[in-house]
Write an enzyme that holds these catalytic residues in place. Structure first.
Site, PDB file in Angstrom:
ATOM      1  CE1 TYR A   1      35.648  70.942  52.451  1.00 26.63           C
ATOM      2  CE2 TYR A   1      36.129  69.397  54.219  1.00 26.63           C
ATOM      3  CZ  TYR A   1      36.084  70.690  53.735  1.00 26.63           C
ATOM      4  OH  TYR A   1      36.488  71.742  54.548  1.00 26.63           O
TER       5      TYR A   1
HETATM    6  N1  NAD Z   1      34.264  76.135  59.232  1.00 22.68           N
HETATM    7  C1  NAD Z   1      35.017  75.111  59.560  1.00 22.68           C
HETATM    8  O1  NAD Z   1      34.823  74.473  60.602  1.00 22.68           O
HETATM    9  C2  NAD Z   1      36.173  74.692  58.684  1.00 22.68           C
HETATM   10  C3  NAD Z   1      36.945  73.609  59.113  1.00 22.68           C
HETATM   11  C4  NAD Z   1      38.019  73.198  58.338  1.00 22.68           C
HETATM   12  C5  NAD Z   1      38.342  73.864  57.178  1.00 22.68           C
HETATM   13  N2  NAD Z   1      37.588  74.920  56.776  1.00 22.68           N
HETATM   14  C6  NAD Z   1      37.988  75.572  55.517  1.00 22.68           C
HETATM   15  O2  NAD Z   1      38.018  76.980  55.670  1.00 22.68           O
HETATM   16  C7  NAD Z   1      37.592  77.615  54.464  1.00 22.68           C
HETATM   17  C8  NAD Z   1      36.400  78.509  54.727  1.00 22.68           C
HETATM   18  O3  NAD Z   1      35.376  77.702  55.289  1.00 22.68           O
HETATM   19  P1  NAD Z   1      33.993  78.306  55.802  1.00 22.68           P
HETATM   20  O4  NAD Z   1      33.551  77.405  56.878  1.00 22.68           O
HETATM   21  O5  NAD Z   1      34.108  79.772  56.012  1.00 22.68           O
HETATM   22  O6  NAD Z   1      33.083  78.013  54.515  1.00 22.68           O
HETATM   23  P2  NAD Z   1      31.653  78.648  54.115  1.00 22.68           P
HETATM   24  O7  NAD Z   1      30.934  77.561  53.387  1.00 22.68           O
HETATM   25  O8  NAD Z   1      31.002  79.244  55.312  1.00 22.68           O
HETATM   26  O9  NAD Z   1      32.076  79.812  53.118  1.00 22.68           O
HETATM   27  C9  NAD Z   1      32.683  79.494  51.897  1.00 22.68           C
HETATM   28  C10 NAD Z   1      32.519  80.645  50.930  1.00 22.68           C
HETATM   29  O10 NAD Z   1      32.993  80.182  49.660  1.00 22.68           O
HETATM   30  C11 NAD Z   1      32.038  80.532  48.671  1.00 22.68           C
HETATM   31  N3  NAD Z   1      32.066  79.571  47.572  1.00 22.68           N
HETATM   32  C12 NAD Z   1      31.760  78.249  47.614  1.00 22.68           C
HETATM   33  N4  NAD Z   1      31.841  77.708  46.387  1.00 22.68           N
HETATM   34  C13 NAD Z   1      32.206  78.708  45.546  1.00 22.68           C
HETATM   35  C14 NAD Z   1      32.442  78.794  44.143  1.00 22.68           C
HETATM   36  N5  NAD Z   1      32.276  77.734  43.336  1.00 22.68           N
HETATM   37  N6  NAD Z   1      32.810  79.976  43.618  1.00 22.68           N
HETATM   38  C15 NAD Z   1      32.962  81.061  44.412  1.00 22.68           C
HETATM   39  N7  NAD Z   1      32.739  81.057  45.737  1.00 22.68           N
HETATM   40  C16 NAD Z   1      32.374  79.891  46.298  1.00 22.68           C
HETATM   41  C17 NAD Z   1      30.690  80.479  49.392  1.00 22.68           C
HETATM   42  O11 NAD Z   1      29.699  81.233  48.710  1.00 22.68           O
HETATM   43  C18 NAD Z   1      31.053  81.056  50.756  1.00 22.68           C
HETATM   44  O12 NAD Z   1      30.935  82.469  50.792  1.00 22.68           O
HETATM   45  C19 NAD Z   1      37.280  76.485  53.478  1.00 22.68           C
HETATM   46  O13 NAD Z   1      38.399  76.246  52.673  1.00 22.68           O
HETATM   47  C20 NAD Z   1      37.007  75.298  54.387  1.00 22.68           C
HETATM   48  O14 NAD Z   1      37.268  74.065  53.764  1.00 22.68           O
HETATM   49  C21 NAD Z   1      36.511  75.339  57.503  1.00 22.68           C
END
Ligand code: NAD
Length: 238
Positions: A145
């Site tokens: 990741y």
């Molecule tokens: N939450 C955190 O603390 C955090 C920290 C750093 C970076 N991020 C980044 O922010 C972004 C959003 O993160 P989040 O925490 O909201 O993630 P999450 O896992 O809560 O939501 C991700 C969404 O993407 C969708 N998804 C995943 N794989 C998929 C696929 N193959 N096709 C279509 N949809 C797909 C999921 O169904 C979900 O609705 C991501 O890029 C993540 O890497 C989040």
């Protein structure tokens, strides 16, 4: 918007819809995507949703085409979908590595390829790729990741150069630890929170809306001279 059905993505879909922007989003989770579309789609708003597995580039192209047909070509693209499953470096197989790249990186490239021609025709646009400060902090426990997330920065800067002459801006938004439902369900504990607070300069936990506000700024004309860069929303986490 990719991955708009839950987490930060859903907050961003909401934020754009509340500005009366036309919003199109895709997600693997059809049930939650439809529910969000129905919730936000009233009052004359145009919110379109297409279920899609972004690991399948043919499906991505189909879904982006359907959103274009519903809302017209997008002038803003937010590459948000990802999945931060934990994995030990010893157990990663070539297939699992490829799957992590497909989930966390590859679709961003092809989403840009799909959206850029419409932006070129429109005379400009804004692309936001979601990064993560996990690799920068030398975070462990999910090396495939973090490898993908580090690559997002290179992709952002290359596309900023190639698309800049068309007045398309490309940036990376870098979240710290954001309190989404998934994070709360899987990894939030009192001990983890206390440790994390100590690393942030600010004492408060980061709610998804703060990421959404940064993305709204980068999508807007107020950010007309911002491209090829990183915008952190991590409360000074070091
Ligand atoms: N939450 C955190 O603390 C955090 C920290 C750093 C970076 N991020 C980044 O922010 C972004 C959003 O993160 P989040 O925490 O909201 O993630 P999450 O896992 O809560 O939501 C991700 C969404 O993407 C969708 N998804 C995943 N794989 C998929 C696929 N193959 N096709 C279509 N949809 C797909 C999921 O169904 C979900 O609705 C991501 O890029 C993540 O890497 C989040």
């Amino acid at each position: 918007m990719t991955g708009g059905a839950s987490g930060i993505g859903a907050e961003m879909v909401r934020a754009f819809a509340e500005q009366d922007a036309k919003v199109g989003f895709v997600d693997l989770d059809a049930e939650r995507g439809e529910a969000l579309k129905d919730e936000l789609g009233g009052a004359g708003r145009r919110v379109a949703f297409e279920p899609c597995d972004l690991r399948d580039i043919a499906d991505l192209r189909r879904a982006f085409g359907a959103l274009d047909a519903a809302n017209g070509p997008a002038t803003v693209l937010v590459n948000n979908a990802a999945r931060d499953d934990r994995h030990g470096w010893e157990s990663v197989t070539p297939d699992y590595f490829d799957e992590r790249m497909a989930t966390n990186l590859k679709h961003m490239f092809f989403a840009i390829q799909a959206a850029a021609p419409g932006m070129i025709a429109a005379g400009g646009g804004s692309i936001v790729n979601m990064g993560s400060n996990s690799w920068w902090e030398a975070g462990g426990g999910m090396p495939a990741y973090t490898t993908a997330k580090a690559a997002v920065h290179g992709m952002t800067r290359s596309f900023a150069r190639d698309l800049g002459p068309h007045r398309i801006r490309v940036n990376t938004v870098v979240p710290g630890w954001i309190m989404t439902e998934r994070q709360k369900e899987l990894w939030v504990s009192e001990a983890a929170i206390e440790k994390h607070r100590a690393r942030q300069c600010l004492p408060d936990l980061i709610e998804p809306v703060f990421v959404a506000r940064m993305v709204l700024f980068l999508a807007s004309d107020d950010a007309a001279m911002c491209t090829a860069n990183n915008y952190m929303v991590e409360a000074g986490s070091i």
